[in-house]
Each structure stands twice: as C-alpha cells, then as structure tokens.
Design a protein around this motif. Structure first.
Motif, mmCIF file in Angstrom:
data_model
loop_
_atom_site.group_PDB
_atom_site.id
_atom_site.type_symbol
_atom_site.label_atom_id
_atom_site.label_comp_id
_atom_site.label_asym_id
_atom_site.label_seq_id
_atom_site.Cartn_x
_atom_site.Cartn_y
_atom_site.Cartn_z
ATOM 1 N N TYR A 8 0.833 -1.207 0.000
ATOM 2 C CA TYR A 8 0.000 0.000 0.000
ATOM 3 C C TYR A 8 0.872 1.263 0.000
ATOM 4 O O TYR A 8 0.685 2.151 -0.825
ATOM 5 C CB TYR A 8 -0.948 0.021 1.214
ATOM 6 N N HIS A 9 1.839 1.318 0.934
ATOM 7 C CA HIS A 9 2.649 2.548 1.044
ATOM 8 C C HIS A 9 3.505 2.775 -0.200
ATOM 9 O O HIS A 9 3.662 3.905 -0.646
ATOM 10 C CB HIS A 9 3.509 2.504 2.312
ATOM 11 N N GLU A 10 4.033 1.680 -0.766
ATOM 12 C CA GLU A 10 4.949 1.853 -1.904
ATOM 13 C C GLU A 10 4.219 2.022 -3.239
ATOM 14 O O GLU A 10 4.641 2.803 -4.081
ATOM 15 C CB GLU A 10 5.889 0.640 -2.003
ATOM 16 N N GLN A 11 3.128 1.267 -3.453
ATOM 17 C CA GLN A 11 2.520 1.257 -4.788
ATOM 18 C C GLN A 11 1.172 1.979 -4.868
ATOM 19 O O GLN A 11 0.822 2.501 -5.920
ATOM 20 C CB GLN A 11 2.339 -0.192 -5.259
ATOM 21 N N THR A 12 0.414 1.975 -3.763
ATOM 22 C CA THR A 12 -0.936 2.555 -3.836
ATOM 23 C C THR A 12 -0.973 4.008 -3.347
ATOM 24 O O THR A 12 -1.625 4.853 -3.985
ATOM 25 C CB THR A 12 -1.952 1.687 -3.059
ATOM 26 N N ALA A 13 -0.257 4.305 -2.250
ATOM 27 C CA ALA A 13 -0.301 5.689 -1.730
ATOM 28 C C ALA A 13 0.076 6.734 -2.789
ATOM 29 O O ALA A 13 -0.485 7.838 -2.777
ATOM 30 C CB ALA A 13 0.574 5.809 -0.480
ATOM 31 N N PRO A 14 0.970 6.428 -3.750
ATOM 32 C CA PRO A 14 1.264 7.435 -4.784
ATOM 33 C C PRO A 14 0.064 7.850 -5.631
ATOM 34 O O PRO A 14 0.144 8.850 -6.355
ATOM 35 C CB PRO A 14 2.330 6.743 -5.661
ATOM 36 N N ILE A 15 -1.056 7.123 -5.559
ATOM 37 C CA ILE A 15 -2.209 7.601 -6.345
ATOM 38 C C ILE A 15 -2.954 8.717 -5.612
ATOM 39 O O ILE A 15 -3.759 9.409 -6.210
ATOM 40 C CB ILE A 15 -3.195 6.478 -6.787
ATOM 41 N N LEU A 16 -2.655 8.914 -4.308
ATOM 42 C CA LEU A 16 -3.338 10.001 -3.587
ATOM 43 C C LEU A 16 -2.961 11.361 -4.198
ATOM 44 O O LEU A 16 -3.854 12.159 -4.520
ATOM 45 C CB LEU A 16 -3.039 9.943 -2.089
ATOM 46 N N PRO A 17 -1.640 11.664 -4.391
ATOM 47 C CA PRO A 17 -1.308 12.929 -5.050
ATOM 48 C C PRO A 17 -1.857 13.036 -6.472
ATOM 49 O O PRO A 17 -2.164 14.144 -6.942
ATOM 50 C CB PRO A 17 0.225 12.964 -5.074
ATOM 51 N N TYR A 18 -2.023 11.889 -7.141
ATOM 52 C CA TYR A 18 -2.587 11.886 -8.507
ATOM 53 C C TYR A 18 -4.004 12.489 -8.465
ATOM 54 O O TYR A 18 -4.352 13.357 -9.266
ATOM 55 C CB TYR A 18 -2.609 10.445 -9.033
ATOM 56 N N TYR A 19 -4.824 12.029 -7.501
ATOM 57 C CA TYR A 19 -6.193 12.560 -7.410
ATOM 58 C C TYR A 19 -6.222 13.942 -6.766
ATOM 59 O O TYR A 19 -7.073 14.762 -7.084
ATOM 60 C CB TYR A 19 -7.104 11.564 -6.668
ATOM 61 N N LYS A 20 -5.265 14.194 -5.862
ATOM 62 C CA LYS A 20 -5.213 15.530 -5.236
ATOM 63 C C LYS A 20 -4.939 16.581 -6.308
ATOM 64 O O LYS A 20 -5.545 17.655 -6.326
ATOM 65 C CB LYS A 20 -4.099 15.536 -4.177
#
Ligand code: AP5
Length: 216
Positions: free
Chosen positions: A176-188
């Motif tokens: 989650y931290h390495e591969q999924t959390a980077p999509i948060l800035p994508y939507y932000k």
C-alpha cells in the motif's frame, strides 16, 4: 454517481461500500471480492492471482485493468458504482481515467479513509465473514450477537481470509505505502480527493461519508 473509496487494507472500504449499497442501492465493485470469487471457481484468472494474493502482493496491472474494464461495462454499473480496491497503482488510475472517458463518464467523488497502520493490523487480524451471506464481522468491533452464528442469515460458516495473517498483513501494508499511496497525489492534483477520518467508529464514518456525498 461514481465513487472511488481509497485507503489501506483494513481502512473500512468494504464495510462502507456495503453500507452504501444496502442503503442506497449503489453497486459495489470490490476487486478483492472478485478475485476471491475467481479463485473459488478455479478460473484461470483466479489461479494466476492467487500466488500474488497469498503473499500479500499486488496482482499485475494488466490482469486487473482487463477485469475492471469488463465489470464497469456491465449493465448494472450504468447508473453508477462504488470502486473498492481499484485503482491501486498510478497505471491503474490512468487506465481507469481512459475507460471512464471512453464511456463519457467520470468519478464524481474520490474519498480516502485515513487510518493509522497500528489500527489496521488490529482490524485485519480480527476480521471474519459469513461464508453464506457475506456479512462482515470483527472480534472486537463487530462481534456476532450469538457466538459463531451470523446475525443476518443464521449460518455458522464463519470464515477468515487466507491473507489476513500477521506476515501477509505486513507485506500488504508495504505494498500500500509503496505502490498505492502514490495515487493520492494523482487525485489531489485533479482537485477531487476528499479525506475522511477512518479511525472513527463505523457509523460515524458512514455519517460523514453520506454527508460528503450529499445523500440523505
Ligand atoms: P482486497 O480484498 O481489496 O483487500 P484490502 O485492500 O487489503 O482491503 P481489505 O478488504 O483488507 O480492507 P477494507 O478497507 O475493505 O476493510 P474492511 O471494511 O474489511 O485485496 C486483497 C488482495 O487482492 C490484495 O492484497 C491484492 O493481492 C489483490 N488485489 C485486489 N485488488 C487489486 C488491484 N486493484 N490491483 C492489484 N491487486 C489487487 O474492514 C476491516 C475490518 O475492520 C472489518 O472486520 C470491519 O468490521 C472492521 N472495521 C471497518 N471499519 C471500522 C471502523 N470504523 N471501526 C472499527 N472497525 C472497523
């Protein structure tokens, strides 16, 4: 209305999506549930996914993107859906954008359920489900009223997920931290990300979510 629920394993995405489905008739699309059904039915996709899931690793993007493209094209999704567990990588998020734009639709709400890692471990390790009707429970936060009997259907086939063990949970959190959390800035960056405190009790989280979505 198309909704995306984001958050780490155990954040409550499935719990909240099921509540919205029950109360408002929205369609929950859980990629985890779809993969587990595929494993149960011994389908080629399930057989391939199982080796990754058992280790707590993400299933390759191409498989997931093909699976979700078929699912959101089905008639019941035309009136809207809640995505739970997809996208989980930036490549999946970009593919989803392309799929939705080809259908001339979009995500109306992207909501992150934010929960600390310590709490996630506690939640995942206490989780169990009724194998007959699918109702979800938790040893501490949502026990059955009668011991080992489902409150909803009266079934006694209560099961725990194969990947809900201490070792796999660690790998799932790292994924989650390495591969999924980077999509948060994508939507932000798109201006669509909203955050809800997922540490609150389930009914409080549901109230906040319903308010945010403008439902009654
Ligand atoms: P998946 O099934 O999606 O699992 P997950 O993301 O790890 O999420 P969980 O189902 O564990 O958590 P949840 O947020 O739904 O929490 P829940 O509501 O159950 O994925 C499994 C695997 O499939 C992945 O590891 C991967 O291998 C693969 N996969 C799936 N999608 C993929 C994709 N797109 N790309 C690649 N691979 C993919 O709640 C947890 C517990 O807490 C429950 O017992 C609940 O009762 C309790 N609870 C919930 N909310 C609260 C609250 N507010 N207070 C107290 N307790 C609560």
């Amino acid at each position: 209305m198309n909704i995306l629920l984001l958050g780490p394993p155990g954040a409550g995405k499935g719990t909240q999506a099921r509540l919205l489905e029950e109360r408002y008739g929205m369609v929950q699309i859980s990629t985890g549930d779809m993969l587990r059904a595929s494993i149960k039915n011994n389908e080629p996709l399930g057989r391939e996914a199982k080796s990754y899931m058992d280790k707590g690793l993400l299933v390759p993007d191409d498989l997931m993107i093909r699976m979700i493209a078929i699912r959101i094209g089905e008639p019941d999704c035309a009136k809207g859906f809640i995505l739970d567990g997809f996208p989980r990588t930036v490549a999946q998020a970009q593919a989803l954008d392309r799929m939705l734009s080809a259908k001339k639709t979009k995500l109306n709400y992207v909501v992150e359920l934010a929960v600390d890692d310590d709490r996630l471990v506690e939640r995942i390790s206490g989780r169990f489900t009724c194998g007959d009707c699918g109702e979800g429970y938790h040893d501490m936060f949502k026990p059955t009223k009668a011991p080992s009997v489902c409150d909803i259907c009266g079934g006694t086939n209560l099961t725990r997920r194969a990947d809900d063990n201490a070792e796999t949970i660690k790998t799932r959190l790292s994924a989650y931290h390495e591969q999924t959390a980077p999509i948060l800035p994508y939507y932000k960056a798109k201006g669509s990300l909203k955050i809800i405190d997922g540490m609150a009790p389930m009914d409080h989280v549901q109230t906040k979510l319903v308010q945010l979505l403008g439902l009654k």
